[in-house]
Design an enzyme around this catalytic site. Sequence first.
Site, PDB file in Angstrom:
ATOM      1  CG  ASP A   1      61.331  -1.485 -75.602  1.00  0.00           C
ATOM      2  OD1 ASP A   1      61.395  -2.458 -74.935  1.00  0.00           O
ATOM      3  OD2 ASP A   1      60.874  -0.392 -75.456  1.00  0.00           O
TER       4      ASP A   1
ATOM      5  CB  SER B   1      57.922   5.841 -73.014  1.00  0.00           C
ATOM      6  OG  SER B   1      58.450   4.168 -73.103  1.00  0.00           O
TER       7      SER B   1
ATOM      8  CB  SER C   1      60.158  -2.905 -64.593  1.00  0.00           C
ATOM      9  OG  SER C   1      58.863  -2.485 -65.323  1.00  0.00           O
TER      10      SER C   1
ATOM     11  N   GLY D   1      51.267  -2.538 -72.369  1.00  0.00           N
ATOM     12  CA  GLY D   1      51.840  -2.658 -71.124  1.00  0.00           C
ATOM     13  C   GLY D   1      51.861  -1.523 -70.259  1.00  0.00           C
TER      14      GLY D   1
END
Length: 429
Positions: free
Chosen positions: A313, A21, A165, A92
Amino acid sequence: MKSLHYTGSLQGTLSIPGDKSISHRSILFGAMANGVTTVEGFLQSDDCLSTIDCVRKFGVEVTVDDDQVTVNSQGIEEWNEPDSILYTGNSGTTTRLLAGVLASSEIATVMIGDESIQKRPMKRVTAPLKLMGASIIGRQDGNFTPLAIQGQTLQAIDYLMPVASAQVKSAILLAALRAQGTTHVTEQEQSRNHTEKMLQHFGVKVEQTANRISLEGGQKLTPAHIVVPGDISSAAFWLVASAITNGSHVILNNVGLNPTRDGIVEVLKEMGADLQIMAASSSSHEELGTLEIRSSTLKSTEISGDMIPRLIDEIPIIALLATQATGVTIIRDAEELKVKETNRIDAVVTELKKLGASIESTDDGMVITGPTPLNGGTITTYGDHRIGMMGAIASLISSEAIVLDNPECIAVSYPTFFDHLTELTTGSL
Ligand code: S3P
């Protein structure tokens, strides 16, 4: 295809590769800033390389030397309009964060991804961006890629997040940087806050009161030096592997311990894992530390509510952990798993059942009864890196070999996974 079978324990010390990320964001934010951004500890995985490929199409220069990256940009105001389609691969994060940036840019773009991305919902991003005035077209009223985006001046919004999210929150905040007015985003459950933290590191003023984030439009990013901590989502596979494989003793250095990401540590402790955490000082703008873990007997737990975004995750590997814990583990409020790289509730339950686990799916999670011995078998990865790694870790305790149908997919987040598996299964401290 890859066949894996191990006997014996895990021993050794690993330095965990960079956080996925944070690596994505370092490239994207560096590309938005005017000047030279340098990144240390970058994760050179397929997903993060997709972000680099995309920003290069805007004329941004990116040089990669192992885990050191330099991003040289004249700023988002000077981005070139690409003459070809942006390909975001399996990522994504690339697709959704870029949608926010491009919606408020001055260029027209089209984005596509791989088969998995083509099925993942985009309306969660395109709907709030359209509320800001964005011009985005996608299949099924903007819900699926390809997305065609004509950048333009946007207006600030006050948005209540319907799902937890970070990709959606980040897309809105990135669009808000160039929008007119102050954007507010309210989260019902806190998602990972890497965007807020890194924007501040790039000189942007981001305000947070309780669960409401505010960002005033018209702010520019100043180039920065980013030190990327190791990915706790990658470390999670070794934490679980060591906890469930008898006689194991593993030390993991350089693990990111951002409190919005460290749910796995709490769950392992709650389940009785022998886990020590040593905070480490570093020049990163994110918290990090060293984790030391030994195998131990484990008990079941319940995971739900605002814990879910802190370990979303890690749920595939937590499900494997629960098969070795005494009692009934219940995972609730995790319906987001259905829209990950694959439907991870179905994939985890189907694949662990194949190995002999006692596991059932529910509408929003799964119920696992343990402990159960695991057999061998063929694991279908569904092209999902985290299902692949879950299968590989299961081979440490399975009675027969485990065959992965598509081990290559693991390179999306952890290209050196199999090297590290070999190191720990043949290593010593
Ligand atoms: C990510 C956010 C999470 C996570 C994904 C990476 C990010 O997704 O599952 O692996 O980098 O912002 P959501 O935003 O869909 O929860």
